[in-house]
Design a protein around this motif. Structure first.
Motif, mmCIF file in Angstrom:
data_model
loop_
_atom_site.group_PDB
_atom_site.id
_atom_site.type_symbol
_atom_site.label_atom_id
_atom_site.label_comp_id
_atom_site.label_asym_id
_atom_site.label_seq_id
_atom_site.Cartn_x
_atom_site.Cartn_y
_atom_site.Cartn_z
ATOM 1 N N HIS A 49 -9.529 -5.098 -3.643
ATOM 2 C CA HIS A 49 -9.199 -6.252 -3.155
ATOM 3 C C HIS A 49 -9.791 -7.555 -3.695
ATOM 4 N N GLY B 135 -6.671 -0.021 2.698
ATOM 5 C CA GLY B 135 -6.892 -1.483 2.864
ATOM 6 C C GLY B 135 -5.723 -2.182 3.620
ATOM 7 N N HIS C 187 0.631 -1.269 -0.005
ATOM 8 C CA HIS C 187 -0.077 0.087 -0.107
ATOM 9 C C HIS C 187 0.884 1.426 0.053
ATOM 10 N N PRO D 38 -6.036 -7.246 2.084
ATOM 11 C CA PRO D 38 -6.920 -6.340 1.105
ATOM 12 C C PRO D 38 -6.073 -5.134 0.608
ATOM 13 N N LYS D 39 -6.050 -4.945 -0.569
ATOM 14 C CA LYS D 39 -5.328 -3.775 -1.051
ATOM 15 C C LYS D 39 -6.251 -3.164 -2.173
ATOM 16 N N ARG D 40 -6.663 -1.816 -2.079
ATOM 17 C CA ARG D 40 -7.511 -1.287 -3.206
ATOM 18 C C ARG D 40 -7.953 -2.169 -4.187
ATOM 19 N N ARG E 248 0.045 -7.093 4.215
ATOM 20 C CA ARG E 248 -1.487 -7.085 4.109
ATOM 21 C C ARG E 248 -1.838 -6.647 2.668
ATOM 22 N N THR F 268 -11.073 -13.099 0.043
ATOM 23 C CA THR F 268 -10.151 -12.902 -1.185
ATOM 24 C C THR F 268 -10.569 -13.813 -2.298
ATOM 25 N N GLU G 30 -12.360 2.741 -5.369
ATOM 26 C CA GLU G 30 -11.639 1.378 -5.832
ATOM 27 C C GLU G 30 -11.808 0.838 -6.993
ATOM 28 N N ARG H 100 -1.280 -6.830 -1.755
ATOM 29 C CA ARG H 100 -1.934 -7.343 -2.765
ATOM 30 C C ARG H 100 -1.280 -8.704 -2.794
ATOM 31 N N TYR I 61 -13.852 -0.363 4.122
ATOM 32 C CA TYR I 61 -13.413 -1.613 3.123
ATOM 33 C C TYR I 61 -14.394 -1.847 2.145
ATOM 34 N N SER I 62 -14.066 -2.308 1.202
ATOM 35 C CA SER I 62 -15.283 -2.824 -0.056
ATOM 36 C C SER I 62 -15.953 -1.725 -0.392
#
Length: 780
Positions: A370, A256, A199, A366-368, A293, A333, A733, A295, A530-531
């Motif tokens: 996810h 994320g 991130h 989770p990265k942008r 944490r 994921t 996102e 991608r 998130y999400s």
């Protein structure tokens, strides 16, 4: 639903609104600009201690013994903490709790947390950490996901029902994918790879804990999931939730990367309880890289079949996901890697087989975007190959396969508004696609891609029927309105969004709205940032609360004026009688009347999703109350001598529903595109053959500077979603996804090569060009 350039003259933003749709200042803009904003590391408490962490030098080892006596004897040390003092496992997903605050039995990656020290200052704490003696029994490390897939021993997690290194496996099929192969006019089948990346938020992880005189624990943390941290702290420390308070101060970026409970949050809390003094821990940049944490690396095999006129008949995907050492969001994921691909195109037949494995690497999360960015890259490149094989314009093939609006995907996702065609139209026109694609000099090219993303997830991380977002509003006699939200503002402007919506509903100015956020003692529950859930869910809750309050106010004024409530209009801080516009009163006077009639003035509001998703196991994961849509066109230059790819310009059109604040939406679109472009040509979170991070610093981990960032032209499409707050959908996102394949497809247009392994380092370009020449010679 017309696409509009945010920077274009006379754009008719918000013609029916007074706050929404207009450029507004963020509520925290001046505090950040002047340095007044308080971040976690700015917190200084009387008697505060500083903590440091001891980390594992081994990728996989059993802990035989820990001797902390020398550290405890060092002057200035107040406490030392080891894993046996915090043995309860946790995880953000309640079905996969496999982490402990400090390693109890063994370590699972280089950098895994082993022990912690609280001392009078950081230097003393670090010196004490280096005095802790740990005896390890080194175990074989598994660093290759393909090895993890077939190697049950050594098990990275030994106490699971599964006696292997598979974290999660999902195999779902919709229709008959295999039957399409024999009848297809074209079949494209290829392998794709996506390397892990991270991130690089400006603010490192930081946490401060204090045990109050009343025995209540307060934790300030740079987190984007205040509510889930609160739950985890209470569980691990075995405290009643009412005795725990979690506060998120101003946050310096997350993307994320701060959406798990992290070791330092438990450690400072426990150390504060042991010492009776406040404790702070600030991770170094190197430690942030170890925590990771980011991608997930993925190996993806895709097969797409299509008719002679370019209609997709089937998509078959097999994915291997490197999850690193712990579960994190891994269950989700694994589902997202398949469930979120089924738009903006119509798939009559679809199958995905996705497996996430454990390896002895830092845990992925989770990265942008996810879980769905990697598959989007593979599929959009493959779709471009289908178009090329059939001689169809790449934009045209995407139009032909358009999913439509107010429909359902093959895997049961409900689609409401859909502005994808308008997105394609916008970027096609702005880029001069028709005149330039396939006609530029060798080394220059244009590429297109599209994508779809969720506006919040239907499924809360832990099952419950309570609201996913709540709002409380307090009205002061001065005319000030204070809004309490559990939502986490991570820089995207969610606190500002709440202020805009409440101001619009109550007919007051945004400057008269104060927002108190992300404090578990003061604010109603919200599940976190998130999400892309905050605008949709918190926004709807804010409108719900404000409308209840407005009803009380207008009824009170109407009674005072002896008119109908429908004739009372609140606008710009003034209340007007529509039948007699000369009769007005200030919002303050109106608030007084309402308080006289209704007692202390305030209201609450909430939002929960309707029942969504397919009727099968996992059908609710990826189901969303609304979906955003994006189209990108990228222009690149490829130097055939050096292999360097330069991304010159990216045109991006994003269907965000209604743009509540066009300036913020444009910033989110541009930021997503910037991040995606970096993942294509630069970013890679890599380990060496021993599991050691090869460059845990911002000197070694390459992200785009101002010199590397392409010119980005953002367009907005307002499809006006029927269920979004004033029709709004997500914008933070979704615009990342199709950036990556658009650049990949532009490289093909420029020099005729298909790059299927990210990132696109110059060596990969040169290798592909070299392999292309013999093939051309054979054809000649």
């Amino acid at each position: 639903m017309a696409a509009r350039d945010q920077h274009g003259p006379g754009a008719p933003w918000g013609k029916d609104f007074h706050v929404v749709g207009h450029a507004q200042r963020k509520v925290d803009a001046m505090a950040k600009a002047t340095g007044e904003a308080v971040y976690t590391d700015d917190i200084q408490l009387p008697g505060m201690l500083h903590a440091k962490m001891l980390r594992s030098p081994h990728a996989h080892a059993r802990i035989v013994s820990i001797d902390t006596s020398k550290a405890e004897a060092l002057p200035g040390v107040h406490a030392v903490l080891v894993g046996s003092e915090l043995p309860i496992k946790y995880g953000v997903i309640p079905w996969t709790p496999d982490e402990t605050a400090l390693a109890v039995d063994k370590v699972r990656f280089i950098g895994d947390e082993v022990a912690a020290v609280a001392a009078v200052d950081e230097d003393t704490a670090q010196a004490a950490v280096e005095l802790i003696e740990v005896e390890y029994e080194i175990l074989d490390a598994i660093l290759d996901p393909e090895q993890a897939l077939v190697t049950p021993e050594p098990a990275i997690h030994e106490d699971r029902k599964r006696r292997d290194n598979i974290s999660k496996h999902v195999d779902l099929s919709f229709g008959d994918v295999d039957a399409q192969v024999a009848e297809a006019a074209v079949v494209i089948e290829e392998d794709y790879e996506f390397s892990s990346n991270t991130h690089t938020a400006i603010e490192p992880h930081c946490a401060v804990a204090q045990l109050g005189a009343d025995g209540r624990l307060t934790l300030w943390s740079a987190t984007q999931i205040t509510h889930y941290v609160h739950r985890a702290i209470a569980r691990v420390l075995e405290l009643h939730p009412a005795r725990v308070r979690v506060v998120q101060p101003c946050l310096g970026g997350a993307f994320g990367g701060k959406s798990d409970p992290f070791s330092l949050e438990f450690v400072v809390s426990k150390l504060a309880m042991k010492t009776g003094r406040p404790v702070k821990m600030l991770w170094t940049r190197e430690e942030v890289f170890y925590a990771h944490r980011g991608r997930h690396a993925m190996k993806m095999h895709y097969r797409t079949t299509a008719t002679a006129n370019g209609m997709i008949t089937g998509v078959d995907a097999k994915l291997l996901i490197d999850g690193g050492s712990y579960s994190s969001f891994g269950l989700v994921t694994t589902y997202y890697s398949g469930q979120l691909l089924t738009g903006p195109y119509d798939f009559p037949n679809y199958r995905f087989d996705s497996t996430r494995v454990f390896t002895n690497k830092p845990p992925c999360g989770p990265k942008r975007g996810h879980g769905s960015v990697q598959p989007r890259f593979a599929f959009e490149v493959q779709l471009d190959e289908v178009a090329h094989r059939l001689g169809i314009d790449p934009i045209e093939i995407r139009r032909r396969n358009f999913l439509g609006d107010h429909t359902t995907t093959v895997n049961g996702q409900r689609i409401t508004s859909n502005g994808f065609l308008e997105c394609l139209d916008a970027v096609e026109k702005a880029s001069g696609w028709k005149e330039r694609h396939g006609k530029m000099p060798f080394g220059r090219g244009l590429g297109v891609a599209g994508s779809m993303y969720i506006s919040g997830t239907n499924y809360p991380i832990y099952p419950n029927k309570m609201p996913q977002a709540g709002i409380q509003i307090k009205v002061d006699r001065s005319g000030l309105v204070t809004v309490f939200t559990g939502g986490n503002d991570i820089g995207q402007g969610s606190n500002s969004m709440v202020a805009y919506l409440v101001a619009e509903e109550l007919g007051i100015r945004p400057r008269d709205v104060r927002v108190v956020a992300a404090d578990t003692d003061l604010c109603p529950v919200d599940l976190g940032a998130y999400s892309s859930r905050v605008t949709f869910m918190v926004g709807n809750a804010a409108i719900d609360a404000a409308r209840k309050l407005r009803k009380q106010i207008t009824e009170s004024v109407a009674s005072h004026w002896a008119t109908a409530p429908s004739e009372v209009r609140m606008i710009n801080g003034v209340v007007i009688d529509l039948q007699d516009p000369d009769r007005t009163m200030s919002q303050r006077e109106a608030f007084h009347l309402a308080e006289e009639a209704h007692d202390t003035l305030g209201s609450t509001g909430s939002y929960n999703t309707p029942t969504l998703g397919g009727d099968y196991r996992g059908g609710s994961i990826g189901a969303s109350p609304a979906y955003s849509f994006t189209a990108h066109i990228a222009e690149v230059e490829v130097d055939p001598e050096t292999g360097r790819i330069t991304v010159d310009k990216v045109w991006v059109a994003h269907d965000c529903g209604r743009a509540l604040n066009p300036t913020i939406v444009a910033g989110q679109i541009e930021g997503s595109t910037y991040m995606g472009a970096g993942e294509v040509v630069l970013e890679e979170h890599t380990m060496n053959r021993f599991g050691l991070h090869q460059g845990p610093s911002l000197l070694d981990y390459r992200i785009p500077t101002s010199l590397d960032t392409p010119d980005i032209e953002a367009h907005m499409v307002e499809s006006i979603d029927p269920e979004g707050p004033y029709g709004a959908k997500e914008a933070g996102e979704g615009p990342l996804h199709s950036t990556i394949p658009a650049i990949a497809n532009a490289v093909h247009d420029a020099v005729g090569i298909r790059l299927r392994t990210l990132p696109f380092h110059p060596s990969k370009v040169l290798r592909a060009l070299a392999e292309q020449k013999p093939a051309q010679e054979v054809q000649a």
